[in-house]
Write an enzyme that holds these catalytic residues in place. Structure first.
Site, PDB file in Angstrom:
ATOM      1  N   GLN A  73       0.819  -1.203   0.000  1.00  0.00           N
ATOM      2  CA  GLN A  73       0.000   0.000   0.000  1.00  0.00           C
ATOM      3  C   GLN A  73       0.862   1.268   0.000  1.00  0.00           C
ATOM      4  O   GLN A  73       2.055   1.216   0.321  1.00  0.00           O
ATOM      5  CB  GLN A  73      -0.870   0.028   1.253  1.00  0.00           C
ATOM      6  CG  GLN A  73      -1.941  -1.036   1.305  1.00  0.00           C
ATOM      7  CD  GLN A  73      -2.768  -0.872   2.575  1.00  0.00           C
ATOM      8  OE1 GLN A  73      -2.744  -1.714   3.442  1.00  0.00           O
ATOM      9  NE2 GLN A  73      -3.500   0.230   2.687  1.00  0.00           N
ATOM     10  N   HIS A  74       0.216   2.373  -0.335  1.00  0.00           N
ATOM     11  CA  HIS A  74       0.679   3.754  -0.076  1.00  0.00           C
ATOM     12  C   HIS A  74       1.794   4.284  -0.985  1.00  0.00           C
ATOM     13  O   HIS A  74       2.001   5.499  -1.037  1.00  0.00           O
ATOM     14  CB  HIS A  74       1.195   3.953   1.361  1.00  0.00           C
ATOM     15  CG  HIS A  74       0.309   3.456   2.447  1.00  0.00           C
ATOM     16  ND1 HIS A  74      -0.933   3.983   2.700  1.00  0.00           N
ATOM     17  CD2 HIS A  74       0.499   2.466   3.371  1.00  0.00           C
ATOM     18  CE1 HIS A  74      -1.475   3.342   3.738  1.00  0.00           C
ATOM     19  NE2 HIS A  74      -0.630   2.411   4.155  1.00  0.00           N
ATOM     20  N   ASP A 228      -2.268  -4.859  -0.470  1.00  0.00           N
ATOM     21  CA  ASP A 228      -1.938  -6.226  -0.033  1.00  0.00           C
ATOM     22  C   ASP A 228      -2.742  -6.688   1.184  1.00  0.00           C
ATOM     23  O   ASP A 228      -3.175  -7.849   1.253  1.00  0.00           O
ATOM     24  CB  ASP A 228      -0.425  -6.425   0.170  1.00  0.00           C
ATOM     25  CG  ASP A 228       0.228  -5.426   1.103  1.00  0.00           C
ATOM     26  OD1 ASP A 228      -0.468  -4.563   1.672  1.00  0.00           O
ATOM     27  OD2 ASP A 228       1.465  -5.504   1.261  1.00  0.00           O
TER      28      ASP A 228
HETATM   29  O1  LIG Z   1       1.666   0.213   4.908  1.00  0.00           O
HETATM   30  C1  LIG Z   1       1.127  -0.855   5.085  1.00  0.00           C
HETATM   31  C2  LIG Z   1      -0.274  -0.929   5.580  1.00  0.00           C
HETATM   32  O2  LIG Z   1      -0.850   0.310   5.828  1.00  0.00           O
HETATM   33  C3  LIG Z   1       1.900  -2.118   4.816  1.00  0.00           C
HETATM   34  O3  LIG Z   1       1.238  -3.244   5.300  1.00  0.00           O
HETATM   35  C4  LIG Z   1       2.228  -2.226   3.337  1.00  0.00           C
HETATM   36  O4  LIG Z   1       1.029  -2.513   2.618  1.00  0.00           O
HETATM   37  C5  LIG Z   1       3.363  -3.205   3.049  1.00  0.00           C
HETATM   38  O5  LIG Z   1       3.026  -4.522   3.289  1.00  0.00           O
HETATM   39  P1  LIG Z   1       4.031  -5.795   3.346  1.00  0.00           P
HETATM   40  O6  LIG Z   1       4.988  -5.701   2.238  1.00  0.00           O
HETATM   41  O7  LIG Z   1       4.633  -5.811   4.690  1.00  0.00           O
HETATM   42  O8  LIG Z   1       3.088  -6.957   3.172  1.00  0.00           O
END
Ligand SMILES: O=C(CO)[C@@H](O)[C@H](O)COP(=O)(O)O
Ligand SMILES: Nc1ncnc2c1ncn2[C@@H]1O[C@H](COP(=O)(O)OP(=O)(O)O)[C@@H](O)[C@H]1O
Length: 473
Positions: A73-74, A228
């Protein structure tokens, strides 16, 4: 007749994973993976190449009828008028926009105003803060930005063969992590974008959960994709009372709720999910990589780290690791460092250190689950997923620390499976995603490690700032 197949992708922080599933049952028939470069800023071309390597590793997609992409995300992906990448993407775990986040919160009138506007109080992870940082620190690049999208939007767009930024698409789940889309109202907040970037660039159109964005060059349907964590929720078919704890690069705790959340304390991000409902989520910056760092320090592999942790007593004889190796997001301490407390002649051993690393990581996530509970999400059971959930020590210690039953789904890539389930849904076009079974094992707590959490709570506030932000002389 051969089974109809769908593919799902998890383009996450460290790795791109692909699963190919039977569209009717969800059974994984083959899978592949490829690594991403390290670092908190990455050129999106690396994700595109890794996606192709992972697809090849999974035996190709020639026989696949639909594909869905889920992504970290983000991440701020900036494109110019021609659809070229303006600069490396700043990822969710890049903390350089921490000051921009503070300024944005103040500019809108405080945390409550943000919670009311978009369901979340932005910290450095949110895309909106990265845009403010770009406008302030790289004004020439900011001027070139014609469109802003997220990692999964970018990959889906390229898979469709688009070069036209007007063809960018996203979904509710990922849009809700930008900080400029309201999950409650389902609209972009142009005013917040102007607050960050000084103007409104082109943004991906937000699709409904079962929509398709188009097809690949070989005619496979491409579903809307999602973030994700939203994909994991879909892959696990969460029900009320479930809280999922994901131990990947990030540590996340999230619930599925029918109504949006808006937490002015900023602990809970009020995301949307990938089904039309909502996904309140608490995120830490320190999860599986704490296990990696501990294993590296002790010069052992993950299996031995787990054995060492299990050979030390609960509470590690009083040794506490506050695992803020990457700074921290919840609590919001972007410039903090980790700490070890309680070193004695008896506790300064590899076994105690391994145990303290596992317990410290899990205590951060137990606090996250508590924060969700304060926000109204009941947790009758914890579903444990992500890379570090493969550790026997983690799964053995988790029930006592969470003080509730821990469900271990059979080891699989649930983000990618959720993306595949979304693809199957887009293919069906029904009102609900297809029913897919998951085999699970439930571990009931055999003791309570409340005293371990209590000692962690005493240690947690005592950390130092990073040297790079040393106090002014
Ligand atoms: O920033 C967040 C949720 O807000 C993280 O959960 C990212 O989405 C990255 O996820 P992973 O690579 O750790 O699965
Ligand atoms: N048995 C294990 N014990 C602890 N950590 C592990 C184990 N296996 C993998 N990991 C770690 O899990 C992480 C990968 O988890 P994953 O959920 O795929 O992360 P992400 O989705 O963020 O890329 C890596 O840091 C990896 O070293």
């Amino acid at each position: 007749m051969a089974a109809r197949l769908v593919a799902g992708v998890d383009s996450s922080t460290q790795t791109c994973k692909v699963v190919v599933c039977d569209a009717a049952t969800g059974a994984v028939v083959r899978h592949g993976r490829a690594t991403h470069p390290d670092g908190t800023e990455v050129h999106p071309e690396h994700w595109w190449r890794a996606l192709h390597r992972a697809i090849d590793d999974a035996g190709g997609l020639e026989d696949v009828a639909a594909i869905g992409i889920a992504g970290q995300q983000h991440g701020m992906v900036c494109l110019d008028e021609e659809g070229e990448v303006v600069r490396d993407a700043l990822l969710w775990n890049d903390t350089r926009s921490a000051q921009a986040a503070e300024d944005l919160v103040a500019d809108l009138g405080g945390p409550q105003a943000w919670a009311d506007a978009v369901g979340s109080v932005p910290v450095a992870s949110f895309t909106v803060t990265k845009l403010r940082w770009l406008a302030e620190h790289e004004p020439a690049a900011a001027t070139r930005v014609a469109a802003v999208c997220l990692p999964h939007d970018y990959l889906s767009w390229r898979l469709r063969g688009s070069h036209d930024i007007a063809q960018l698409r996203t979904d509710r789940g990922d849009a809700s992590g930008t900080g400029y889309w309201s999950p409650a109202d389902g609209v972009y907040r142009d005013d917040l974008l102007r607050l960050a970037l000084g103007r409104t660039p082109l943004l991906p159109r937000v699709l409904t959960p079962q929509s398709a964005i188009g097809t690949t060059s070989r005619g496979a349907l491409i579903s809307a994709g999602t973030g994700d964590n939203m994909a994991a929720a879909l892959g696990l078919a969460m029900v009320p009372g479930d809280v999922t704890v994901s131990l990947g690069t990030s540590g996340t705790a999230f619930a599925s709720t029918p109504v949006p959340s808006a937490d002015p304390s900023g602990a809970i991000a009020g995301f949307a999910d990938a089904t039309g409902a909502f996904l309140p989520l608490v995120c830490t910056l320190n999860a599986a990589r704490v296990m990696d760092a501990a294993a590296h320090l002790l010069a052992v592999d993950h299996r031995r780290l787990s054995e060492l942790a299990m050979s030390a007593p609960p509470g590690a004889g009083g040794l506490v690791m506050v695992p803020y190796l990457s700074g921290e997001r919840t609590p919001n301490l972007p410039n903090t460092t980790g700490a070890l407390h309680g070193l004695t002649d008896a506790t300064m051993t590899p076994a105690h250190l391994a145990r303290a690393a596992v317990e410290g990581m899990l205590c951060g996530l137990a606090d996250a689950v508590d924060a969700l509970g304060k926000g109204g999400a009941s947790n009758e059971r914890i579903i444990l997923i992500g890379g570090a959930a493969r550790s026997a020590a983690v799964t053995a210690i988790a029930p006592a620390l969470f003080e509730c039953p821990v469900v271990l789904p059979e080891s699989a890539e649930y983000v990618a499976i959720g993306a595949a389930r979304q693809a199957a849904w887009a293919l069906d076009g029904g009102n609900r995603p297809p029913d897919w079974e998951t085999r699970r094992r439930v571990l009931a707590p055999e003791r309570s490690d409340a005293a371990v959490r209590q000692r962690y709570a005493e240690a947690q506030p005592h950390t130092l700032a990073r040297l790079s932000v040393a106090p002014k002389s």
